[in-house]
Design an enzyme around this catalytic site. Structure first.
Site, PDB file in Angstrom:
ATOM      1  N   GLN A 114       0.823  -1.197   0.082  1.00 21.72           N
ATOM      2  CA  GLN A 114       0.055   0.005   0.092  1.00 21.72           C
ATOM      3  C   GLN A 114       0.893   1.272   0.035  1.00 21.72           C
ATOM      4  O   GLN A 114       1.513   1.538   0.861  1.00 21.72           O
ATOM      5  CB  GLN A 114      -0.877  -0.129   1.280  1.00 21.72           C
ATOM      6  CG  GLN A 114      -2.081  -1.377   1.456  1.00 21.72           C
ATOM      7  CD  GLN A 114      -2.706  -1.293   2.630  1.00 21.72           C
ATOM      8  OE1 GLN A 114      -2.089  -1.332   3.704  1.00 21.72           O
ATOM      9  NE2 GLN A 114      -3.982  -1.407   2.425  1.00 21.72           N
ATOM     10  N   HIS A 150       2.982  -6.981   2.303  1.00 18.35           N
ATOM     11  CA  HIS A 150       2.200  -8.056   3.062  1.00 18.35           C
ATOM     12  C   HIS A 150       2.240  -9.327   2.013  1.00 18.35           C
ATOM     13  O   HIS A 150       1.826  -9.214   1.091  1.00 18.35           O
ATOM     14  CB  HIS A 150       0.904  -7.793   3.308  1.00 18.35           C
ATOM     15  CG  HIS A 150       0.569  -6.647   4.063  1.00 18.35           C
ATOM     16  ND1 HIS A 150       0.214  -6.826   5.649  1.00 18.35           N
ATOM     17  CD2 HIS A 150       0.467  -5.338   3.965  1.00 18.35           C
ATOM     18  CE1 HIS A 150      -0.129  -5.540   6.109  1.00 18.35           C
ATOM     19  NE2 HIS A 150       0.426  -4.479   5.179  1.00 18.35           N
ATOM     20  N   HIS A 168       6.408  -1.252   3.230  1.00 20.61           N
ATOM     21  CA  HIS A 168       6.397  -2.810   3.274  1.00 20.61           C
ATOM     22  C   HIS A 168       5.473  -3.438   2.540  1.00 20.61           C
ATOM     23  O   HIS A 168       4.426  -2.995   2.289  1.00 20.61           O
ATOM     24  CB  HIS A 168       6.034  -3.309   4.976  1.00 20.61           C
ATOM     25  CG  HIS A 168       4.693  -2.529   5.440  1.00 20.61           C
ATOM     26  ND1 HIS A 168       4.766  -1.347   5.716  1.00 20.61           N
ATOM     27  CD2 HIS A 168       3.398  -3.169   5.515  1.00 20.61           C
ATOM     28  CE1 HIS A 168       3.385  -1.152   5.893  1.00 20.61           C
ATOM     29  NE2 HIS A 168       2.768  -2.147   5.803  1.00 20.61           N
ATOM     30  N   HIS A 199       6.716   3.495   6.601  1.00 22.67           N
ATOM     31  CA  HIS A 199       8.051   2.529   6.395  1.00 22.67           C
ATOM     32  C   HIS A 199       7.481   1.366   5.291  1.00 22.67           C
ATOM     33  O   HIS A 199       6.617   0.730   5.740  1.00 22.67           O
ATOM     34  CB  HIS A 199       8.363   1.873   7.706  1.00 22.67           C
ATOM     35  CG  HIS A 199       9.898   1.401   7.635  1.00 22.67           C
ATOM     36  ND1 HIS A 199      11.041   1.203   8.370  1.00 22.67           N
ATOM     37  CD2 HIS A 199      10.211   0.418   6.637  1.00 22.67           C
ATOM     38  CE1 HIS A 199      11.822   0.564   8.139  1.00 22.67           C
ATOM     39  NE2 HIS A 199      11.486  -0.010   7.053  1.00 22.67           N
TER      40      HIS A 199
HETATM   41 ZN   LIG Z   1      11.054   2.718   9.895  1.00 26.00          ZN
END
Ligand SMILES: [Zn+2]
Length: 161
Positions: A88, A103, A101, A99
């Site tokens: 996202q 999934h 990332h 931060h």
């Molecule tokens: Zn971070």
């Protein structure tokens, strides 16, 4: 761009060390605090960057191989063969933490989560924000231990990815 951010849960060493089951010099993989299904993991750069677009050249080159490895581990853990891979980017896309990332969500035909896109995303977003679904430390440690065992047992296969 700073290496770590004080307020960021993904830069918080104690928080990450509890959940981390795999890493290399650039990326790490953790078990999600609120797993939607068994094996729901996160992959992130070790550097605090908000967007995938801020990854440097070596991170860009290394990302897919690292994702491959974590997908392998998560699928083994969940005894699954299919998965969702979600990133996202930005508030309008549902990004809730600063931060970047991914999934990694193992999927099965009988996992009870709607396959239709709209319902599935609603369910995912609801689950991500439901603090009642937080795993406790003991559960997290048990799961992370199993994930680390998978890494040890399949090291050769994983490192070939
Ligand atoms: Zn971070």
């Amino acid at each position: 761009m700073p290496m770590k951010s004080m307020e960021c849960p993904f830069c918080n060493v104690a928080n990450i060390n509890l959940r981390k089951f795999y890493e290399n010099e650039l990326f790490l993989a953790v078990y999600n605090l609120r797993p939607l299904v068994s094996g729901h993991c996160l992959v992130m750069p070790k550097r605090h960057v908000k967007s995938l677009l801020e990854l440097n050249e070596s991170e860009k080159r290394g990302l897919l191989s690292f994702l491959d490895r974590v997908i392998f581990i998560a699928l083994k853990y969940a005894d699954a063969y299919q998965f969702d891979l979600i990133c996202q980017e930005g508030v309008s896309a549902g990004q809730s933490l600063d931060h970047a990332h991914f999934h990694v969500i193992p999927r099965k035909t009988d996992d009870g989560i709607a396959v239709a896109k709209k319902e599935w995303l609603e369910e995912f977003n609801k689950s991500e924000r439901d603090v009642r679904k937080n795993l406790n430390t003991e559960e997290t440690e048990r799961i992370v231990k199993r994930l680390k065992l998978i890494v040890i047992e399949h090291r050769i296969q994983i490192e070939a990815l």
